[in-house]
Design a protein around this motif. Structure first.
Motif, PDB file in Angstrom:
ATOM      1  N   ALA A 212       0.834  -1.212   0.000  1.00 48.61           N
ATOM      2  CA  ALA A 212       0.000   0.000   0.000  1.00 48.61           C
ATOM      3  C   ALA A 212       0.866   1.257   0.000  1.00 48.61           C
ATOM      4  O   ALA A 212       0.552   2.245  -0.678  1.00 48.61           O
ATOM      5  CB  ALA A 212      -0.932  -0.013   1.209  1.00 48.61           C
ATOM      6  N   GLU A 213       1.969   1.245   0.751  1.00 46.29           N
ATOM      7  CA  GLU A 213       2.886   2.394   0.757  1.00 46.29           C
ATOM      8  C   GLU A 213       3.436   2.637  -0.651  1.00 46.29           C
ATOM      9  O   GLU A 213       3.476   3.781  -1.127  1.00 46.29           O
ATOM     10  CB  GLU A 213       4.035   2.119   1.735  1.00 46.29           C
ATOM     11  N   ALA A 214       3.854   1.556  -1.312  1.00 48.60           N
ATOM     12  CA  ALA A 214       4.375   1.697  -2.663  1.00 48.60           C
ATOM     13  C   ALA A 214       3.308   2.208  -3.627  1.00 48.60           C
ATOM     14  O   ALA A 214       3.591   3.024  -4.512  1.00 48.60           O
ATOM     15  CB  ALA A 214       4.927   0.355  -3.150  1.00 48.60           C
ATOM     16  N   GLN A 215       2.067   1.746  -3.472  1.00 47.49           N
ATOM     17  CA  GLN A 215       0.988   2.204  -4.341  1.00 47.49           C
ATOM     18  C   GLN A 215       0.746   3.709  -4.175  1.00 47.49           C
ATOM     19  O   GLN A 215       0.520   4.416  -5.154  1.00 47.49           O
ATOM     20  CB  GLN A 215      -0.290   1.409  -4.042  1.00 47.49           C
ATOM     21  N   ARG A 220       1.543   9.180  -6.391  1.00 46.75           N
ATOM     22  CA  ARG A 220       2.106  10.522  -6.254  1.00 46.75           C
ATOM     23  C   ARG A 220       3.025  10.862  -7.418  1.00 46.75           C
ATOM     24  O   ARG A 220       3.069  12.005  -7.897  1.00 46.75           O
ATOM     25  CB  ARG A 220       2.899  10.626  -4.936  1.00 46.75           C
ATOM     26  N   ALA A 221       3.762   9.822  -7.917  1.00 41.71           N
ATOM     27  CA  ALA A 221       4.695  10.043  -9.022  1.00 41.71           C
ATOM     28  C   ALA A 221       4.010  10.085 -10.384  1.00 41.71           C
ATOM     29  O   ALA A 221       4.668  10.300 -11.396  1.00 41.71           O
ATOM     30  CB  ALA A 221       5.766   8.949  -9.009  1.00 41.71           C
ATOM     31  N   GLY A 222       2.705   9.847 -10.416  1.00 37.95           N
ATOM     32  CA  GLY A 222       1.970   9.926 -11.675  1.00 37.95           C
ATOM     33  C   GLY A 222       1.742   8.604 -12.364  1.00 37.95           C
ATOM     34  O   GLY A 222       1.354   8.577 -13.532  1.00 37.95           O
ATOM     35  N   PHE A 223       1.953   7.499 -11.643  1.00 39.28           N
ATOM     36  CA  PHE A 223       1.732   6.170 -12.217  1.00 39.28           C
ATOM     37  C   PHE A 223       0.574   5.509 -11.460  1.00 39.28           C
ATOM     38  O   PHE A 223       0.633   5.368 -10.237  1.00 39.28           O
ATOM     39  CB  PHE A 223       2.994   5.312 -12.099  1.00 39.28           C
ATOM     40  N   SER A 224      -0.453   5.105 -12.193  1.00 38.74           N
ATOM     41  CA  SER A 224      -1.644   4.559 -11.543  1.00 38.74           C
ATOM     42  C   SER A 224      -1.441   3.095 -11.178  1.00 38.74           C
ATOM     43  O   SER A 224      -1.283   2.244 -12.062  1.00 38.74           O
ATOM     44  CB  SER A 224      -2.860   4.691 -12.467  1.00 38.74           C
ATOM     45  N   PRO A 225      -1.492   2.760  -9.858  1.00 42.00           N
ATOM     46  CA  PRO A 225      -1.372   1.359  -9.445  1.00 42.00           C
ATOM     47  C   PRO A 225      -2.718   0.676  -9.267  1.00 42.00           C
ATOM     48  O   PRO A 225      -2.777  -0.433  -8.751  1.00 42.00           O
ATOM     49  CB  PRO A 225      -0.664   1.483  -8.091  1.00 42.00           C
ATOM     50  N   GLY A 226      -3.794   1.361  -9.682  1.00 43.52           N
ATOM     51  CA  GLY A 226      -5.123   0.839  -9.384  1.00 43.52           C
ATOM     52  C   GLY A 226      -5.574   1.368  -8.030  1.00 43.52           C
ATOM     53  O   GLY A 226      -5.254   2.491  -7.643  1.00 43.52           O
ATOM     54  N   GLY A 227      -6.293   0.554  -7.265  1.00 43.10           N
ATOM     55  CA  GLY A 227      -6.728   0.963  -5.943  1.00 43.10           C
ATOM     56  C   GLY A 227      -5.609   0.849  -4.927  1.00 43.10           C
ATOM     57  O   GLY A 227      -4.665   0.075  -5.081  1.00 43.10           O
ATOM     58  N   ILE A 228      -5.704   1.615  -3.843  1.00 41.81           N
ATOM     59  CA  ILE A 228      -4.747   1.518  -2.733  1.00 41.81           C
ATOM     60  C   ILE A 228      -5.271   0.430  -1.803  1.00 41.81           C
ATOM     61  O   ILE A 228      -5.902   0.693  -0.775  1.00 41.81           O
ATOM     62  CB  ILE A 228      -4.602   2.863  -2.002  1.00 41.81           C
ATOM     63  N   ASP A 229      -5.074  -0.830  -2.197  1.00 41.29           N
ATOM     64  CA  ASP A 229      -5.633  -1.957  -1.458  1.00 41.29           C
ATOM     65  C   ASP A 229      -4.575  -2.851  -0.818  1.00 41.29           C
ATOM     66  O   ASP A 229      -4.901  -3.841  -0.167  1.00 41.29           O
ATOM     67  CB  ASP A 229      -6.515  -2.809  -2.384  1.00 41.29           C
ATOM     68  N   GLY A 230      -3.292  -2.530  -1.027  1.00 42.82           N
ATOM     69  CA  GLY A 230      -2.241  -3.346  -0.430  1.00 42.82           C
ATOM     70  C   GLY A 230      -2.018  -4.669  -1.127  1.00 42.82           C
ATOM     71  O   GLY A 230      -1.362  -5.546  -0.576  1.00 42.82           O
ATOM     72  N   ILE A 231      -2.544  -4.837  -2.343  1.00 38.58           N
ATOM     73  CA  ILE A 231      -2.393  -6.079  -3.096  1.00 38.58           C
ATOM     74  C   ILE A 231      -1.575  -5.802  -4.354  1.00 38.58           C
ATOM     75  O   ILE A 231      -1.947  -4.962  -5.173  1.00 38.58           O
ATOM     76  CB  ILE A 231      -3.760  -6.670  -3.473  1.00 38.58           C
ATOM     77  N   GLU A 237       2.065  -3.854 -10.923  1.00 35.17           N
ATOM     78  CA  GLU A 237       3.326  -4.261 -11.549  1.00 35.17           C
ATOM     79  C   GLU A 237       3.647  -3.379 -12.758  1.00 35.17           C
ATOM     80  O   GLU A 237       4.795  -2.963 -12.952  1.00 35.17           O
ATOM     81  CB  GLU A 237       3.238  -5.726 -11.976  1.00 35.17           C
ATOM     82  N   ARG A 238       2.622  -3.073 -13.574  1.00 31.07           N
ATOM     83  CA  ARG A 238       2.856  -2.203 -14.731  1.00 31.07           C
ATOM     84  C   ARG A 238       3.287  -0.804 -14.284  1.00 31.07           C
ATOM     85  O   ARG A 238       4.166  -0.189 -14.904  1.00 31.07           O
ATOM     86  CB  ARG A 238       1.594  -2.126 -15.600  1.00 31.07           C
ATOM     87  N   ALA A 239       2.666  -0.301 -13.209  1.00 29.33           N
ATOM     88  CA  ALA A 239       3.043   1.024 -12.702  1.00 29.33           C
ATOM     89  C   ALA A 239       4.487   1.020 -12.211  1.00 29.33           C
ATOM     90  O   ALA A 239       5.229   1.986 -12.413  1.00 29.33           O
ATOM     91  CB  ALA A 239       2.091   1.432 -11.575  1.00 29.33           C
ATOM     92  N   LEU A 249      16.102   2.348 -14.291  1.00 33.27           N
ATOM     93  CA  LEU A 249      16.383   1.084 -13.624  1.00 33.27           C
ATOM     94  C   LEU A 249      15.960  -0.089 -14.506  1.00 33.27           C
ATOM     95  O   LEU A 249      15.300   0.098 -15.535  1.00 33.27           O
ATOM     96  CB  LEU A 249      15.626   1.014 -12.284  1.00 33.27           C
ATOM     97  N   VAL A 250      16.341  -1.297 -14.087  1.00 32.85           N
ATOM     98  CA  VAL A 250      15.918  -2.500 -14.804  1.00 32.85           C
ATOM     99  C   VAL A 250      14.398  -2.642 -14.661  1.00 32.85           C
ATOM    100  O   VAL A 250      13.859  -2.617 -13.548  1.00 32.85           O
ATOM    101  CB  VAL A 250      16.618  -3.748 -14.232  1.00 32.85           C
ATOM    102  N   MET A 251      13.693  -2.815 -15.778  1.00 35.15           N
ATOM    103  CA  MET A 251      12.226  -2.902 -15.759  1.00 35.15           C
ATOM    104  C   MET A 251      11.804  -4.355 -15.518  1.00 35.15           C
ATOM    105  O   MET A 251      11.444  -5.076 -16.441  1.00 35.15           O
ATOM    106  CB  MET A 251      11.651  -2.391 -17.078  1.00 35.15           C
ATOM    107  N   ASP A 252      11.853  -4.764 -14.258  1.00 32.55           N
ATOM    108  CA  ASP A 252      11.448  -6.131 -13.938  1.00 32.55           C
ATOM    109  C   ASP A 252      10.165  -6.188 -13.116  1.00 32.55           C
ATOM    110  O   ASP A 252       9.683  -7.266 -12.782  1.00 32.55           O
ATOM    111  CB  ASP A 252      12.570  -6.864 -13.186  1.00 32.55           C
ATOM    112  N   GLY A 253       9.593  -5.025 -12.772  1.00 35.50           N
ATOM    113  CA  GLY A 253       8.340  -5.011 -12.012  1.00 35.50           C
ATOM    114  C   GLY A 253       8.487  -5.422 -10.567  1.00 35.50           C
ATOM    115  O   GLY A 253       7.488  -5.660  -9.892  1.00 35.50           O
ATOM    116  N   ILE A 254       9.710  -5.501 -10.057  1.00 39.10           N
ATOM    117  CA  ILE A 254       9.960  -5.894  -8.667  1.00 39.10           C
ATOM    118  C   ILE A 254      10.470  -4.679  -7.907  1.00 39.10           C
ATOM    119  O   ILE A 254      11.381  -3.984  -8.366  1.00 39.10           O
ATOM    120  CB  ILE A 254      10.983  -7.040  -8.581  1.00 39.10           C
ATOM    121  N   ILE A 255       9.890  -4.430  -6.741  1.00 35.18           N
ATOM    122  CA  ILE A 255      10.318  -3.297  -5.919  1.00 35.18           C
ATOM    123  C   ILE A 255      11.408  -3.761  -4.972  1.00 35.18           C
ATOM    124  O   ILE A 255      11.187  -4.657  -4.141  1.00 35.18           O
ATOM    125  CB  ILE A 255       9.141  -2.704  -5.135  1.00 35.18           C
ATOM    126  N   GLY A 256      12.588  -3.174  -5.114  1.00 28.43           N
ATOM    127  CA  GLY A 256      13.710  -3.449  -4.222  1.00 28.43           C
ATOM    128  C   GLY A 256      14.282  -2.136  -3.718  1.00 28.43           C
ATOM    129  O   GLY A 256      13.671  -1.068  -3.872  1.00 28.43           O
TER     130      GLY A 256
END
Length: 265
Positions: A212-215, A220-231, A237-239, A249-256
């Motif tokens: 949810a924090e990442a969403q 805020r950065a202008g990328f829509s993650p869908g709902g702020i549901d913590g899932i 992943e697309r956002a 960065l490497v576009m792997d869809g993983i937050i590190g």
């Protein structure tokens, strides 16, 4: 560059994502399967199964491949964690035994006892006639008794049904957690008031306050993650990939750690 065979169609998308990533690392390294086996300690046939999607590589094999090609294993191990959960669910479903009921075998009466077929037929007809007479007599007796009682059987049904309803109240499901983005800037970093993590590894399939924090930070950065549901689903992943592309960065869809740093700037 290796020419890989198509992965099995029934392969879970989370397992497919791990296998594709391992294939790319192997191809970019220029190592053959034999050389990869020599560097990792896992046989060439094992890597053929792992990279063909026929078997899930153990965590140690994924770590060994990453180190063999000079890759940070953190992201690969996060993908492996999600893939292992999906693989375990698939094996649990496949392990449900199929129950088969064998049909009983009946011997012909004449063959079993050596009696003539005509005698067996007569016995069967007599038994059937007796059973029919008993059934008709029983049905007539029930009709007489029920008509004489004038509907006594129907009345207890309503209170019994009401008792059953009162005894078994519907089970209530716990409400899903709700998250609110409370953005603030502290020490030149953005926080949404849900989690202060800077290094949690998150990937498709994860859930919780860190997601949810990442969403919130993605929105805020202008990328829509869908709902702020913590899932962490496909939309989130697309956002993440879009944010990684903007940050170089490497576009792997993983937050590190690197993606967290870019989101909090």
């Amino acid at each position: 560059m290796s020419r890989w065979a198509a992965l099995p169609a029934e392969l879970d998308p989370r397992v497919r994502q791990l296998v594709v990533r391992l294939r790319r690392l192997k191809d970019h390294s220029g190592l053959s399967l034999r050389q990869l086996a020599a560097r990792t300690g896992y046989s060439q046939k094992s890597w053929e199964r792992y990279l063909g999607g026929r078997s899930l590589p153990p965590r140690e094999a994924v770590d060994a491949l990453a180190r063999a090609v000079d890759e940070d294993p953190t992201r690969l191990l996060a993908l492996h964690e999600v893939a292992a959960e999906a693989w375990g669910n698939r094996r649990a479903e496949a392990a449900v035994p199929e129950v088969t009921v064998a049909e009983p075998e009946f011997l012909d009466d004449a063959a079993a006892h050596g009696h003539p077929t005509s005698r067996s037929l007569r016995v069967a007809l007599v038994a059937g006639a007796v059973a029919l007479v008993l059934a008709v007599s029983t049905a007539a007796l029930l009709v007489v008794r029920l008509s004489g009682r004038d509907g006594d059987v129907a009345h207890p049904t309503a209170p019994l049904a009401a008792t059953a309803k009162s005894a078994s109240p519907p089970a209530s499901r716990p409400p899903a957690p709700t998250y609110t983005c409370l953005l603030e800037r502290i020490d030149d970093r953005w926080y949404a008031g849900i989690s202060r993590t800077r290094g949690a590894i998150l990937a498709n399939g994860h859930a919780g306050p860190e997601v949810a924090e990442a969403q919130c930070l993605l929105r805020r950065a202008g990328f829509s993650p869908g709902g702020i549901d913590g899932i962490f689903g496909p939309v989130t992943e697309r956002a993440v990939e879009q944010a990684q592309q903007r940050a170089g960065l490497v576009m792997d869809g993983i937050i590190g750690p690197h993606t967290w740093k870019a989101l909090r700037r």
